[in-house]
Design an enzyme around this catalytic site. Structure first.
Site, PDB file in Angstrom:
ATOM      1  N   CYS A 162       0.807  -1.217   0.000  1.00  0.00           N
ATOM      2  CA  CYS A 162       0.000   0.000   0.000  1.00  0.00           C
ATOM      3  C   CYS A 162       0.842   1.270   0.000  1.00  0.00           C
ATOM      4  O   CYS A 162       0.303   2.372  -0.115  1.00  0.00           O
ATOM      5  CB  CYS A 162      -0.942  -0.004   1.194  1.00  0.00           C
ATOM      6  SG  CYS A 162      -1.913  -1.520   1.304  1.00  0.00           S
ATOM      7  N   HIS A 302      -2.735   8.104   6.083  1.00  0.00           N
ATOM      8  CA  HIS A 302      -2.955   6.773   5.496  1.00  0.00           C
ATOM      9  C   HIS A 302      -4.305   6.231   5.955  1.00  0.00           C
ATOM     10  O   HIS A 302      -5.114   5.807   5.140  1.00  0.00           O
ATOM     11  CB  HIS A 302      -1.819   5.842   5.909  1.00  0.00           C
ATOM     12  CG  HIS A 302      -1.888   4.485   5.288  1.00  0.00           C
ATOM     13  ND1 HIS A 302      -1.877   4.305   3.917  1.00  0.00           N
ATOM     14  CD2 HIS A 302      -1.978   3.242   5.831  1.00  0.00           C
ATOM     15  CE1 HIS A 302      -1.946   3.008   3.643  1.00  0.00           C
ATOM     16  NE2 HIS A 302      -2.017   2.346   4.789  1.00  0.00           N
ATOM     17  N   GLU A 313      -0.469   5.051  13.334  1.00  0.00           N
ATOM     18  CA  GLU A 313      -0.133   6.243  12.560  1.00  0.00           C
ATOM     19  C   GLU A 313      -0.248   7.492  13.422  1.00  0.00           C
ATOM     20  O   GLU A 313       0.597   8.399  13.322  1.00  0.00           O
ATOM     21  CB  GLU A 313      -1.032   6.366  11.332  1.00  0.00           C
ATOM     22  CG  GLU A 313      -0.677   7.559  10.457  1.00  0.00           C
ATOM     23  CD  GLU A 313      -1.554   7.689   9.223  1.00  0.00           C
ATOM     24  OE1 GLU A 313      -1.206   8.509   8.343  1.00  0.00           O
ATOM     25  OE2 GLU A 313      -2.577   6.982   9.140  1.00  0.00           O
ATOM     26  N   LYS A 334      -9.620   7.881   2.506  1.00  0.00           N
ATOM     27  CA  LYS A 334     -10.051   6.508   2.218  1.00  0.00           C
ATOM     28  C   LYS A 334     -11.477   6.247   2.714  1.00  0.00           C
ATOM     29  O   LYS A 334     -12.123   5.309   2.255  1.00  0.00           O
ATOM     30  CB  LYS A 334      -9.086   5.496   2.845  1.00  0.00           C
ATOM     31  CG  LYS A 334      -7.721   5.432   2.172  1.00  0.00           C
ATOM     32  CD  LYS A 334      -6.844   4.360   2.818  1.00  0.00           C
ATOM     33  CE  LYS A 334      -5.462   4.337   2.204  1.00  0.00           C
ATOM     34  NZ  LYS A 334      -4.658   5.539   2.544  1.00  0.00           N
ATOM     35  N   HIS A 339      -9.692   1.823  -0.125  1.00  0.00           N
ATOM     36  CA  HIS A 339      -8.237   1.611  -0.126  1.00  0.00           C
ATOM     37  C   HIS A 339      -7.826   0.998  -1.463  1.00  0.00           C
ATOM     38  O   HIS A 339      -8.090  -0.173  -1.721  1.00  0.00           O
ATOM     39  CB  HIS A 339      -7.862   0.687   1.032  1.00  0.00           C
ATOM     40  CG  HIS A 339      -6.395   0.637   1.320  1.00  0.00           C
ATOM     41  ND1 HIS A 339      -5.459   1.233   0.504  1.00  0.00           N
ATOM     42  CD2 HIS A 339      -5.698   0.052   2.339  1.00  0.00           C
ATOM     43  CE1 HIS A 339      -4.252   1.018   1.009  1.00  0.00           C
ATOM     44  NE2 HIS A 339      -4.380   0.318   2.120  1.00  0.00           N
ATOM     45  N   PHE A 399       1.776  -3.416   3.946  1.00  0.00           N
ATOM     46  CA  PHE A 399       2.172  -4.733   4.436  1.00  0.00           C
ATOM     47  C   PHE A 399       3.663  -4.967   4.129  1.00  0.00           C
ATOM     48  O   PHE A 399       4.156  -4.580   3.063  1.00  0.00           O
ATOM     49  CB  PHE A 399       1.355  -5.824   3.756  1.00  0.00           C
ATOM     50  CG  PHE A 399      -0.036  -5.996   4.309  1.00  0.00           C
ATOM     51  CD1 PHE A 399      -0.527  -5.207   5.328  1.00  0.00           C
ATOM     52  CD2 PHE A 399      -0.877  -6.974   3.796  1.00  0.00           C
ATOM     53  CE1 PHE A 399      -1.802  -5.376   5.837  1.00  0.00           C
ATOM     54  CE2 PHE A 399      -2.156  -7.162   4.279  1.00  0.00           C
ATOM     55  CZ  PHE A 399      -2.621  -6.363   5.304  1.00  0.00           C
TER      56      PHE A 399
END
Length: 411
Positions: A162, A302, A313, A334, A339, A399
């Protein structure tokens, strides 16, 4: 000598709209791109999650049919976004050897791969398309963009989950600084709303299961958040040195002031809980921009709407901004567009650019009870950014512990 890198073109095709402008206007209006899926395979596989945020305009309806047939949907989306961005930049007349491409994906041609597997099992090897491998490979979007524009400086792909397209934009910054090109088309794409990815993400408890109300399923920072919403689409930026842009009389949106890339080296899916790697990426981006935390006026977070990721975050941002994090306008877009995995960073970079140009931070929808562990300044309505110089950071974390952050400055 550090060069000034500027953004001269934007393009996007997203769950919110078929163009950059349509996507931006829908975002400001508080629209959601999440919808119930109407494909037969949803019932066939009895999927636990029955909604996603598909691209609002199918790319094969935009591209010429012979072109679309040779491309996986991820490459189709990339080409649509790149064509819009290049045209928006005034179709710069640049020698092929000075035009570069940094375009990413997180997964690649999953539809091509698994459709070919079905064909092999059901009809045998002779019925598998000869173009299967060129269509499924993760560098296919970059290749499609480079071939369309005859970009011969280079065509590079980064696949960092991502964080992919934010890292691609950071790489483009470095490539322009190094003199590898005068103009770069940078961005990312993803088309992975597929039974296997939905089943897999659902199995790891990463997806929201609000099947009864898809539009409110993605709710970053809300105490009831239960996972992200799969999205699909692509976005692209045209980047060039300021010297090159001024010489050709280009319109300049903003400056790409720098980027930062780090790794958590912590866990294959979970972020480092204290945000150590993420905060280092922010600091590296600020250092590259010659800026401090006090200069930041807006953050595109994010913020995937996962219980663990959102808080990690926030902790990372607190390390950089301290208590000032309560005052900086934060957008978690998002919530509206889902996403897009490898394409999401580029879309959010485009939104961050327009936030600077139009002096308003996009809204964060679906937050009805804000998590006290995320004491951020968010709003369901656009927030004015003021007339002072703007410095925006856009965060992407993926990830594998991949962290990528870019800084964009007003001009």
């Amino acid at each position: 000598m550090t060069k000034k890198i500027v953004i001269t073109g934007i393009g996007a095709t997203s769950p919110l709209g078929g163009t950059a402008r349509e996507s931006w206007e829908a975002l400001l209006a508080g629209d959601s791109g999440a919808r119930s899926l109407e494909h037969d395979w949803v019932a066939t596989y009895d999927l636990p999650v029955t909604f996603a945020a598909e691209a609002k305009v199918r790319p094969d309806t935009v591209l010429e049919r012979p072109v679309a047939k040779r491309l996986d949907p991820s490459s189709q989306l990339a080409l649509v976004a790149a064509k819009e961005a290049f045209a928006d930049a005034g179709s710069p007349d640049v020698p092929s050897e000075r035009l570069g491409v940094d375009f990413s994906t997180g997964i690649g041609g999953v539809w091509t791969l698994l459709d070919a597997w079905d064909t092999l099992r059901e009809k045998g090897p002779r019925r598998v398309m000869p173009m299967t491998v060129p269509m499924l490979m993760p560098n296919a979007p970059a290749a499609a963009v480079s071939m369309h524009f005859e970009a011969r400086a280079y065509a590079r792909t980064v696949a960092s989950a991502c964080a992919s397209s934010t890292e691609a934009i950071a790489n483009a910054y470095e490539h322009l600084q190094a003199g590898l090109a005068d103009v770069v088309i940078a961005g990312g794409s993803e088309s992975a709303i597929h039974p296997i990815t939905i089943a897999s993400f659902a199995s790891m408890q990463a997806l929201s299961r609000r099947n009864d109300d898809p539009a409110t399923a993605s709710r970053p920072y809300d105490v009831t958040r239960d996972g992200f919403v799969m999205g699909e689409g692509a976005a692209a930026l045209v980047l060039e040195t300021e010297e090159h842009a001024l010489a050709r009389g280009a319109r300049i949106y903003a400056e790409l002031a720098g980027g930062g890339v780090t790794a958590d080296s912590h866990h294959i899916t979970a972020p480092e809980p204290e945000g150590l790697g993420a905060s280092r990426a922010v600091q590296l981006a600020l250092d590259a921009a010659g800026a401090t935390a006090d200069d930041v006026t807006h953050i595109n977070a994010h913020a995937t709407s996962t219980p663990v990721g959102d808080v990690a975050e926030v902790r990372a941002m607190h390390r950089i901004f301290g208590e000032r994090i309560r005052e900086i306008p934060v957008s978690a877009t998002k919530a509206a567009h889902g996403h897009l995995l490898g394409g999401t960073g580029a879309l959010e970079a485009m939104f961050a650019t327009l936030a600077i140009v139009e002096r308003q931070a996009p809204p964060t929808i679906n937050v009805t009870e804000q998590d006290p562990d995320a004491p951020l300044r968010i709003s369901p309505e656009p927030m004015p950014l003021g007339d002072e110089p703007q410095l925006v950071i856009s965060n992407s974390f993926g990830f594998g512990g991949h962290n990528a952050v870019i800084a964009i400055r007003s001009v």
